[in-house]
Structure formats: structure tokens, C-alpha cells
Design a protein around this motif. Structure first.
Motif, PDB file in Angstrom:
ATOM      1  N   HIS A   1     -11.423  -5.029   3.143  1.00 44.86           N
ATOM      2  CA  HIS A   1     -11.102  -3.934   3.985  1.00 44.86           C
ATOM      3  C   HIS A   1     -11.465  -3.261   5.119  1.00 44.86           C
ATOM      4  O   HIS A   1     -12.817  -3.667   5.593  1.00 44.86           O
ATOM      5  CB  HIS A   1     -10.482  -2.287   3.434  1.00 44.86           C
ATOM      6  CG  HIS A   1      -9.569  -1.035   3.806  1.00 44.86           C
ATOM      7  ND1 HIS A   1     -10.478  -0.315   4.880  1.00 44.86           N
ATOM      8  CD2 HIS A   1      -8.742  -1.199   4.607  1.00 44.86           C
ATOM      9  CE1 HIS A   1      -9.230   0.403   5.042  1.00 44.86           C
ATOM     10  NE2 HIS A   1      -8.046  -0.224   5.154  1.00 44.86           N
TER      11      HIS A   1
ATOM     12  N   SER B   1       0.751  -1.402   0.415  1.00 47.53           N
ATOM     13  CA  SER B   1       0.024  -0.757   0.117  1.00 47.53           C
ATOM     14  C   SER B   1       0.438   1.067   0.186  1.00 47.53           C
ATOM     15  O   SER B   1       0.496   2.061   0.048  1.00 47.53           O
ATOM     16  CB  SER B   1      -1.246   0.027   0.735  1.00 47.53           C
ATOM     17  OG  SER B   1      -0.199  -0.360   2.491  1.00 47.53           O
TER      18      SER B   1
ATOM     19  N   ARG C   1       1.986 -10.546   3.365  1.00 50.25           N
ATOM     20  CA  ARG C   1       1.498  -9.358   1.634  1.00 50.25           C
ATOM     21  C   ARG C   1       3.218  -8.729   1.386  1.00 50.25           C
ATOM     22  O   ARG C   1       3.018  -7.823   2.638  1.00 50.25           O
ATOM     23  CB  ARG C   1       0.970  -8.466   2.947  1.00 50.25           C
ATOM     24  CG  ARG C   1      -0.078  -7.496   1.308  1.00 50.25           C
ATOM     25  CD  ARG C   1      -1.043  -6.694   1.491  1.00 50.25           C
ATOM     26  NE  ARG C   1      -0.859  -5.284   2.564  1.00 50.25           N
ATOM     27  CZ  ARG C   1      -1.493  -4.690   2.587  1.00 50.25           C
ATOM     28  NH1 ARG C   1      -2.424  -4.054   2.414  1.00 50.25           N
ATOM     29  NH2 ARG C   1      -0.649  -3.372   2.837  1.00 50.25           N
TER      30      ARG C   1
ATOM     31  N   SER D   1      -7.924  -5.352   0.678  1.00 48.99           N
ATOM     32  CA  SER D   1      -5.864  -4.878   0.663  1.00 48.99           C
ATOM     33  C   SER D   1      -5.573  -5.831   0.710  1.00 48.99           C
ATOM     34  O   SER D   1      -4.245  -5.851   0.645  1.00 48.99           O
ATOM     35  CB  SER D   1      -6.451  -4.184   1.977  1.00 48.99           C
ATOM     36  OG  SER D   1      -6.663  -3.528   2.362  1.00 48.99           O
TER      37      SER D   1
ATOM     38  N   HIS E   1      -7.424   0.381  -3.258  1.00 47.17           N
ATOM     39  CA  HIS E   1      -4.729  -0.538  -3.600  1.00 47.17           C
ATOM     40  C   HIS E   1      -4.918  -0.196  -5.047  1.00 47.17           C
ATOM     41  O   HIS E   1      -3.316  -0.468  -5.692  1.00 47.17           O
ATOM     42  CB  HIS E   1      -5.770  -1.739  -3.131  1.00 47.17           C
ATOM     43  CG  HIS E   1      -4.565  -2.099  -1.911  1.00 47.17           C
ATOM     44  ND1 HIS E   1      -3.092  -2.971  -2.044  1.00 47.17           N
ATOM     45  CD2 HIS E   1      -5.483  -1.921  -0.244  1.00 47.17           C
ATOM     46  CE1 HIS E   1      -2.563  -2.250  -0.374  1.00 47.17           C
ATOM     47  NE2 HIS E   1      -3.277  -1.925  -0.047  1.00 47.17           N
TER      48      HIS E   1
HETATM   49  N1  DSN Z   1      -3.891   0.328   5.663  1.00 45.34           N
HETATM   50  C1  DSN Z   1      -4.396   0.234   4.070  1.00 45.34           C
HETATM   51  C2  DSN Z   1      -3.347  -1.154   3.659  1.00 45.34           C
HETATM   52  O1  DSN Z   1      -1.984  -1.181   4.174  1.00 45.34           O
HETATM   53  O2  DSN Z   1      -3.642  -1.818   2.596  1.00 45.34           O
HETATM   54  C3  DSN Z   1      -5.100   0.186   3.827  1.00 45.34           C
HETATM   55  O3  DSN Z   1      -5.791   0.796   4.547  1.00 45.34           O
END
Ligand code: DSN
Length: 501
Positions: free
Chosen positions: A185, A63, A423, A235, A263
């Protein structure tokens, strides 16, 4: 009282250039450090330390990105001093001509870039954008018909009893969004977020076996729940979504179709997600952040069809305070940057790199959720592949210079704090110019480190946070990541040896 500075960084920079032409981005950065130092050196020193940190660690947080220095510098000026509640051309303060011009220009750029009927630039963040969308949909779908029934113009004409009745109707609406534990999310109906207090929120999940969104199962659930809003977006999901099909499903039950593209907005702007996979032609309302794949300033944006435009523009005062004109200026610059052909090349490379990362991890024996990716995210299962929690994997990789975040996998037995997954995302490293060879090197280092990492027991039980990694592997991995960082520096325009003196 300004602190006396005998030797300005800007002066050192100009001396070093010896009469050469300064780089405007570097000059402004050095001048801003001098300004901050004149008030409080700690803040300036931490800005420099953050640049050093970002230069020494590869950013794999899906992100995050690196906004251009022009975008950053648009936020650092006198626009921050101006109040401009209302919307462009309809303000509650005098003297908003320049903010009007910036906001209207940014909205026009957003409409042209995404092909939207309407754009609203004011949300301060993604959650604000979603709150604006929720309130706009409730106003358009519930409040307007309530007022029509009573033949009154707006809520201030309602009696206290009538207003209480409206509040009950507003509160009695259902939202169906992707479940947090399937990659949705937290603003899509998570129990700890206001979205689940505002709505009767229900979640749809991915398929337990494949990890994929099952639109047939969603259709069945949609007919059972019959929500006011069907919400798509994520997310932590790694596949394209057929938004054309989802709109058909929403229409079957009369739901408003909303997409949170926070995203993947950069992949939409960069024409990687087109046709059925572009949410804008199919959704009634689309929300986004501006700082992820879109590579702008930290903030939010709402796009909508004409039917929702008036209600969206009432985001302030409905849920927002005064807009941040300096951030809207930076959004306009980022939207302009994303409108250039080079941004389409950038967006395509983000996905090529993510695919190379997923392949590189899988070739070396790491399990990846859904078996790959169509976007900028890769979800690695470190529990089944390496016997680690996500927390241990996150810490072990950060220790060798990789910054990423642990993440729940669908139906994760380790819960959202420790998790079983990592992730990883490619927007930031792609901005630095890294390609599939560098990404394969990153996959190799990551697997070497995770293989050499073991949980450390606590009170006789396998620890979920403590870990140890073989020292030799750590040393080698650090050197390999440092070599990549040196080859692809963050903001190369800024020569930090000038700051050090
Ligand atoms: N904090 C963001 C993320 O990392 O996906 C989403 O709000």
C-alpha cells in the motif's frame, strides 16, 4: 429555508403498503431522502442516482463492499454533533458518556472478534490507522527510552535543544514494507506518501519469476536494513502470508512487527485466515480499514498487544482530530455483524468466488498473477493476454457494466497510471449472494469483451487509453451483465419505483 414538498416519499411508501408493516431500513432510507430534499434536492437525487448506478454495474472493486443498511444508518444521526477528543473515559470535553459507551463497546467487540489485547476505534481511515500505529511504535520504542535516559516524564519537560535531539532520533528510523509496485500500500513507504518522509523507508518485492513473496530473500534484506518496523500487508497481492514466520524474522533483528490487514480483515474475522495466516496473534500492532472485506463503515481501526496500548490510545491528539462518534457507532454494529456465524460463511464464499474467478479467467486464456488466489483478489494481466493497458481494460469493462480498477503488476512496464493489470475482487458480489456459477459467467463476459477490444492509435503510436470494442460484443455483454444485476439487486429492501413516484 426548507423546500416545500407536497408529496413525501415516505407517504408514497406507506400508501403503497396499504396498512402493511413498513421495512425499517426502507422507511429510514425514504425518510432520509425527504429530509435531504427539504434542504438541497441535488444531494438526494445523487444518492438515488448512485444506487441506480450500483444496481446497474457489477462491483468488482476489491476494496469495496455493501455495508448493511443498519451500519449505514448508524452514521446518519446526532452522534456526528459531539466532540470527544481523548479516549473512552478520558476525554477533554464534558458530556461524553454515551460516546464512551459506544467506543468501549466497539473496542470490546473488536478485541473479542480478533482475539486482540487492545483495540482503538478512532482512526477515520486506513491511512489514519497506519499513522496512529507509526506514531505509537515510535513513541514506545524511541521516545520512551529517550525520556527515560533524561529522567523526564514527558516531552513538555524537554528543553528546545533536547526536543530537537528527540526529533532527530525519531526521524532516523527505518521502515521495511512491501514495495508499492509489488502490491504494497502507498502508506507502507511509497515515495509520494508521508510514510517515506516520516521514515527512512525501504521496500521488499515479490519474486520476479513467481510473483510470490520470498521470505528467505526478505530475511536477508531484513538483516541488512535492520528496521525499527517490519510491515506486512498489501492492496494487490493474491496469496496468504505466513505471519508467524514473519514475526520470527522481525524478532531476529528486534523489529516491531506491524500488519496492515485492511484488505483481508474480513477473512481474518471470518476465520478463513487462521493459525500462521492470522496476523493478530503474531504482530505487535495490526491496522485495518473497516469497509473492505469487513463490510463496515468507511474508517480505520488499530489492534495491538498490551505493550503498545497506551501509545495507540493517544492517536488523538498525536495524529487525529476529534473522533467521529457516528462512525464508531457504525463500526460497533459492523463488528457485531462480523461476529455472527453467518459472517464466517460469507468470508469462505468470498474466497471460493475469487478462486472461481481466477480459474474462469485462466481457462479462457487470461494470465493471472501468481496463477490464482488465496484471498479475495485476482490480478489479471491484460497486457500479455490481450495486448491492452489496464486503463483500456478498465474502461472497456465498465462500458459493459463491470466496475473495477486497473492496477500495476509487479515490475510493470506500463507504470502506475496506465498499468498492465486489472484488479478484480469478490467481496461485494458475494454480499449480493452471487456464487461460483455467476462468477464464471462474469469471467466469460470479461474475456469476451477484452478479446474484442483493441487499442486505438494516437499520432501513429498504439494508444494507452483509447480503445474500441466490437459493437456486437458490447451489446451482448451488456445484456448478460444486466441480467445478473437484475437477479442480484443492491439493497433490495429499497423499491426505487416509490422514489420515482
Ligand atoms: N484504496 C484502497 C484500495 O483500493 O486498495 C487502499 O487504500
Amino acid at each position: 429555508m426548507p423546500i416545500d414538498q407536497p408529496d413525501l416519499i415516505v407517504e408514497r411508501y406507506l400508501r403503497r403498503l396499504g396498512g402493511g408493516r413498513p421495512d425499517p431500513a426502507a422507511l429510514t432510507f425514504f425518510a432520509s431522502l425527504d429530509q435531504m430534499r427539504s434542504v438541497d434536492p441535488l444531494v438526494a437525487d445523487r444518492v438515488v442516482a448512485e444506487l441506480v448506478d450500483q444496481r446497474s454495474n457489477i462491483k468488482l472493486i476489491a476494496s469495496e463492499n455493501y455495508a448493511s443498511l443498519a451500519v449505514q444508518q448508524a452514521m446518519g444521526n446526532l452522534l456526528t454533533d459531539k466532540y470527544a477528543e481523548g479516549s473512552a473515559g478520558h476525554r477533554f470535553y464534558a458530556g461524553c458518556d454515551n460516546v464512551d459507551a459506544i467506543e468501549s463497546h466497539g473496542a470490546d467487540l473488536a478485541k473479542a472478534l480478533f482475539g486482540a489485547d487492545h483495540a482503538y476505534l478512532q482512526p477515520h481511515s486506513g491511512i489514519d490507522a497506519n499513522l496512529v500505529a507509526f506514531i505509537a511504535i515510535l513513541a514506545t520504542r524511541v521516545e520512551e527510552s529517550f525520556l527515560e535516559r533524561l529522567d523526564v516524564k514527558n516531552v513538555s519537560a524537554l528543553s528546545d535543544e533536547q526536543f530537537a535531539e528527540l526529533r532527530t532520533e525519531l526521524h532516523d528510523q527505518r521502515l521495511l514494507g512491501m514495495d508499492y509496485y509489488s502490491g504494497g500500500h502507498l502508506t507502507h513507504g511509497y515515495r509520494f506518501n508521508i510514510s517515506s518522509r516520516l521514515f527512512d523507508a525501504r521496500g521488499y518485492t515479490v519474486d520476479r519469476e513467481t510473483g510470490l513473496l520470498d521470505l528467505d530473500a526478505l530475511r536477508t534484506q531484513l538483516h541488512e536494513v535492520r528496521p525499527l518496523i517490519l510491515l506486512a500487508g498489501y492492496s494487490a497481492y493474491t496469496r496468504k502470508i505466513d505471519f508467524a514466520k514473519m514475526r520470527e524474522l522481525a524478532d531476529e533483528v528486534g523489529a516491531t512487527f506491524m500488519v496492515d490487514m485492511a484488505h483481508f480483515a474480513g477473512l481474518v474475522a471470518g476465520k478463513v485466515f487462521t493459525g500462521a495466516y492470522d496476523p493478530v496473534p503474531h504482530a505487535h500492532v495490526v491496522t485495518s480499514t473497516t469497509h473492505k472485506t469487513l463490510r463496515g463503515p468507511r474508517g480505520g481501526i488499530v489492534l495491538s498487544s498490551a505493550d503498545y496500548a497506551d501509545a495507540v490510545d493517544k492517536g488523538c491528539p498525536a495524529v487525529l482530530g476529534g473522533p467521529l462518534p457516528h462512525v464508531m457507532a457504525a463500526k460497533a454494529l459492523a463488528l457485531k455483524e462480523a461476529s455472527q456465524p453467518s459472517f464466517q460463511e460469507y468470508a469462505a464464499r468470498i474466497v471460493d468466488n475469487a478462486r472461481a474467478l481466477a480459474d474462469g479467467l485462466q481457462r479462457r486464456g487470461a494470465r493471472v498473477a501468481t496463477g490464482g488466489t488465496d484471498n479475495h483478489i485476482v490480478l489479471a494481466d491484460v497486457a500479455s493476454s490481450f495486448g491492452l493497458t489496464g486503463r483500456q481494460g478498465e474502461s472497456a469493462l465498465r462500458a459493459v457494466g463491470m466496475t473495477l480498477n486497473r492496477n500495476s503488476l509487479p515490475f510493470d512496464a506500463n507504470g502506475p497510471w496506465y498499468t498492465s493489470g486489472l484488479r478484480l475482487g469478490t467481496p461485494a458480489l458475494t454480499t449480493l449472494g452471487m456464487g461460483t456459477d455467476e462468477v464464471d459467467e462474469i469471467a466469460d463476459v470479461a474475456v469476451e469483451v477484452l478479446r474484442a477490444t483493441t487499442p486505438v492509435s494516437v499520432n501513429g503510436k498504439p494508444g494507452k487509453a483509447k480503445y474500441e470494442t466490437e459493437a456486437k460484443v458490447v451489446q451482448e455483454a451488456r445484456a448478460r451483465i444486466a441480467a445478473l444485476c437484475d437477479k442480484f439487486p443492491v439493497y433490495p429492501e429499497i423499491d426505487l419505483s416509490i422514489v420515482e413516484g
